[in-house]
Structures are given as C-alpha cells and as structure tokens.
Design a protein around this motif. Structure first.
Motif, PDB file in Angstrom:
ATOM      1  N   ILE A  95       0.835  -1.197   0.000  1.00  0.00           N
ATOM      2  CA  ILE A  95       0.000   0.000   0.000  1.00  0.00           C
ATOM      3  C   ILE A  95       0.870   1.247   0.000  1.00  0.00           C
ATOM      4  CG2 ILE A  95      -1.724   1.322   1.301  1.00  0.00           C
ATOM      5  CD1 ILE A  95      -2.675  -1.371   2.484  1.00  0.00           C
ATOM      6  N   GLN A  96       0.637   2.097  -0.963  1.00  0.00           N
ATOM      7  CA  GLN A  96       1.315   3.391  -1.021  1.00  0.00           C
ATOM      8  C   GLN A  96       0.334   4.551  -0.858  1.00  0.00           C
ATOM      9  OE1 GLN A  96       3.045   2.456  -4.946  1.00  0.00           O
ATOM     10  NE2 GLN A  96       5.056   2.819  -4.003  1.00  0.00           N
ATOM     11  N   ALA A  97      -0.957   4.255  -1.040  1.00  0.00           N
ATOM     12  CA  ALA A  97      -1.973   5.298  -0.936  1.00  0.00           C
ATOM     13  C   ALA A  97      -3.297   4.675  -0.525  1.00  0.00           C
ATOM     14  CB  ALA A  97      -2.119   6.038  -2.259  1.00  0.00           C
ATOM     15  N   VAL A  98      -4.135   5.487   0.102  1.00  0.00           N
ATOM     16  CA  VAL A  98      -5.475   5.068   0.523  1.00  0.00           C
ATOM     17  C   VAL A  98      -6.473   6.052  -0.088  1.00  0.00           C
ATOM     18  CG1 VAL A  98      -6.990   4.506   2.451  1.00  0.00           C
ATOM     19  CG2 VAL A  98      -4.508   4.219   2.685  1.00  0.00           C
ATOM     20  N   ALA A  99      -7.487   5.539  -0.779  1.00  0.00           N
ATOM     21  CA  ALA A  99      -8.460   6.388  -1.466  1.00  0.00           C
ATOM     22  C   ALA A  99      -9.814   6.345  -0.773  1.00  0.00           C
ATOM     23  CB  ALA A  99      -8.604   5.959  -2.920  1.00  0.00           C
ATOM     24  N   PHE A 100     -10.465   7.502  -0.753  1.00  0.00           N
ATOM     25  CA  PHE A 100     -11.773   7.648  -0.115  1.00  0.00           C
ATOM     26  C   PHE A 100     -12.757   8.297  -1.089  1.00  0.00           C
ATOM     27  CE2 PHE A 100      -8.499   7.866   3.152  1.00  0.00           C
ATOM     28  CZ  PHE A 100      -8.954   6.963   4.096  1.00  0.00           C
ATOM     29  N   GLY A 101     -14.034   7.971  -0.927  1.00  0.00           N
ATOM     30  CA  GLY A 101     -15.071   8.512  -1.798  1.00  0.00           C
ATOM     31  C   GLY A 101     -15.746   9.744  -1.256  1.00  0.00           C
ATOM     32  N   TYR A 115      -4.236  10.569  10.157  1.00  0.00           N
ATOM     33  CA  TYR A 115      -3.774   9.245  10.579  1.00  0.00           C
ATOM     34  C   TYR A 115      -3.218   8.397   9.441  1.00  0.00           C
ATOM     35  CZ  TYR A 115      -8.384   7.436   9.038  1.00  0.00           C
ATOM     36  OH  TYR A 115      -9.508   7.099   8.315  1.00  0.00           O
ATOM     37  N   ILE A 116      -3.520   8.778   8.193  1.00  0.00           N
ATOM     38  CA  ILE A 116      -3.007   8.014   7.048  1.00  0.00           C
ATOM     39  C   ILE A 116      -1.588   8.442   6.680  1.00  0.00           C
ATOM     40  CG2 ILE A 116      -3.302   7.546   4.582  1.00  0.00           C
ATOM     41  CD1 ILE A 116      -5.308   6.066   6.343  1.00  0.00           C
ATOM     42  N   GLU A 117      -1.356   9.736   6.565  1.00  0.00           N
ATOM     43  CA  GLU A 117      -0.066  10.219   6.068  1.00  0.00           C
ATOM     44  C   GLU A 117       1.123   9.930   6.988  1.00  0.00           C
ATOM     45  OE1 GLU A 117      -0.647  14.285   4.927  1.00  0.00           O
ATOM     46  OE2 GLU A 117      -1.540  13.707   2.990  1.00  0.00           O
ATOM     47  N   PRO A 118       0.952   9.916   8.330  1.00  0.00           N
ATOM     48  CA  PRO A 118       2.100   9.554   9.175  1.00  0.00           C
ATOM     49  C   PRO A 118       2.640   8.151   8.922  1.00  0.00           C
ATOM     50  CG  PRO A 118       0.460  10.704  10.482  1.00  0.00           C
ATOM     51  CD  PRO A 118      -0.170  10.428   9.147  1.00  0.00           C
ATOM     52  N   GLU A 119       1.843   7.295   8.279  1.00  0.00           N
ATOM     53  CA  GLU A 119       2.292   5.942   7.953  1.00  0.00           C
ATOM     54  C   GLU A 119       3.076   5.911   6.648  1.00  0.00           C
ATOM     55  OE1 GLU A 119       1.977   3.619  10.151  1.00  0.00           O
ATOM     56  OE2 GLU A 119       0.808   4.982  11.433  1.00  0.00           O
ATOM     57  N   GLY A 120       3.229   7.065   6.012  1.00  0.00           N
ATOM     58  CA  GLY A 120       3.951   7.124   4.746  1.00  0.00           C
ATOM     59  C   GLY A 120       3.068   6.880   3.535  1.00  0.00           C
ATOM     60  N   TRP A 121       1.754   6.865   3.732  1.00  0.00           N
ATOM     61  CA  TRP A 121       0.803   6.648   2.645  1.00  0.00           C
ATOM     62  C   TRP A 121       0.188   7.967   2.200  1.00  0.00           C
ATOM     63  CZ3 TRP A 121      -1.906   2.729   6.310  1.00  0.00           C
ATOM     64  CH2 TRP A 121      -1.123   1.567   6.428  1.00  0.00           C
ATOM     65  N   GLN A 122      -0.133   8.054   0.929  1.00  0.00           N
ATOM     66  CA  GLN A 122      -0.861   9.211   0.416  1.00  0.00           C
ATOM     67  C   GLN A 122      -2.354   9.053   0.702  1.00  0.00           C
ATOM     68  OE1 GLN A 122      -0.114  10.212  -3.715  1.00  0.00           O
ATOM     69  NE2 GLN A 122       1.929   9.286  -3.637  1.00  0.00           N
ATOM     70  N   CYS A 123      -3.056  10.161   0.785  1.00  0.00           N
ATOM     71  CA  CYS A 123      -4.516  10.173   0.833  1.00  0.00           C
ATOM     72  C   CYS A 123      -5.025  10.664  -0.516  1.00  0.00           C
ATOM     73  CB  CYS A 123      -5.025  11.099   1.938  1.00  0.00           C
ATOM     74  SG  CYS A 123      -5.380  10.281   3.486  1.00  0.00           S
TER      75      CYS A 123
END
Length: 230
Positions: A95-101, A115-123
């Motif tokens: 996982i490099q990014a998490v997408a929301f609707g 809470y997503i970005e501190p894990e190194g993931w994009q929103c």
C-alpha cells in the motif's frame, strides 16, 4: 514510464466508493491493489450491508477485500484510526496510498490525512469538491447500478427506501436532499458496475423501521456461491 502508485480503496458497498474505484481503475497513475471495509458485528454500520454481501461484491470485482472490525459503531477517534492502520498493515498488500469517496470539503480530508499520512501513505480523494448532481449523473451514466437501502427519516422521507438510484429518482428528490446523500440522508448498495463480472444477486426481503432509519433488508441469492466464506 511513470511508476504506478499502489492504492487501496475504502469500500462502503455504495455508489461513492464504486465511482472512486471506477476513476482509479481508469487512471494510469494508480494500481488498485484492494478494498477495505470497517464493520461492526456482521454488517457495515449505516449501510447495514451484510459481510457476506461485501465479500461477494469484492469477488465480482476481482479484488481482495480487507475486513477491519471496529469495537463499536462510534469508537473514540484514536481507537478508530489505530484499528484501521493496524488492519491495513496486516493486510499483506503493498500500500502506497489510501483512497476515499468523500465529496464534501468539510474537514474530512484533513481528518483522514491526520492518521493516514504519518504511515507514509498518500490520501487520495477522486471525488472531492465536485458537485453532487454531476457525480450522481456520472454514476448512473457509466452503469453503476445502486439501490437506496437505508434512509435517515430525520432528513429524507421513508418512501425513498428501496428505490433505485437513477435519473427518475434525482428528479423526484426534494431540493433539500443532496443528490448523492452526502449529509447521510440515504445510503446505497451497488448491484452492478462496469467492472463487475456479473450483477450482484441478492434477494430483497422487507423494509424494517427503527426509531430513525428505514432499512431495505436483503441477503445473497440462493443461486450465489461465494468462493470465500472466511
């Protein structure tokens, strides 16, 4: 060639998540690696989608579904956030990014990023800030077929529960109801979409009433055989 970003999508079982998936599948920048859903008991809160139905949706899409159980419908923020992070980390997916609707610019993007970005993931928010009516027409036009399965009767008349989300419904909805139900007026279930192998087969049972909500109850058809019963 630009390397694709591996993204997982927050999957609610409804139309906004379905359009989010459609856009990302058709965006050369992204590689959709899976879906994830938070649930309580045996269903998704508010949508009241049974877990077995979610699994069948994912099977018809052809993507892995990560189920993340919450301790309650409204856990404290820190509990919710850590539970989601732990579930995503344990998924085994890259996982490099998490997408929301999410559609409305009402602070939800900042909350997700917290809470997503501190894990190194994009929103990623493919629908954010676009007019609800435009998005609703796009959903219908590209073939995302959904049905209203929950109605909040403090905001929306009970008569709309069980109706199909189509152009006729958009004309019928009062102007004080957001065309995508983004204020929680209603929630939908995706029955079919361009990326489904075939339509979801469900049996509609009845409409139940609680103090505030009407629910269109349903279950998988007897003709449906899930490949994953875990």
């Amino acid at each position: 060639m630009m390397k694709k970003i591996d993204v997982i999508i927050s999957w609610s079982s409804g139309k906004d998540a379905a359009l989010t998936l459609w856009r990302l599948l058709n965006n050369p920048r992204y590689n959709v690696v899976g879906l994830y859903t938070t649930y309580v008991g045996e269903e998704v809160p508010f949508q009241a989608t049974p877990i077995e139905v979610l699994k069948e949706q994912a099977r018809l899409i052809g993507l892995p579904l990560i189920l993340i159980e919450l301790p309650q419908v409204f856990p404290p923020n820190e509990v919710y956030q850590q539970t989601v992070i732990n579930g995503l980390k344990a998924s085994g997916l890259n996982i490099q990014a998490v997408a929301f609707g999410d559609i409305f610019c009402n602070g939800i993007a900042d909350y997700r990023k917290q809470y997503i970005e501190p894990e190194g993931w994009q929103c990623i928010f493919p629908l954010m800030g676009e007019p609800s009516h435009k998005l609703a027409i796009e959903m219908i036009t590209i073939g995302i077929k959904t049905k209203l399965v929950t109605v909040d009767t403090s905001q929306c008349e009970a008569q709309y529960c069980g109706k199909w989300f189509n152009k006729a419904l958009l004309k019928e909805l009062p102007t004080y109801i957001d065309p995508c139900g983004e204020n929680g007026e209603f929630h939908t279930l995706v029955i079919n979409a361009p990326y489904f192998h075939k339509p979801l087969e469900v049996e509609w049972q009845r409409i139940d009433k609680t103090e505030r909500f009407y629910y269109q109850r349903y279950q998988l058809s007897d003709r449906t055989v899930c490949s994953d019963q875990s």
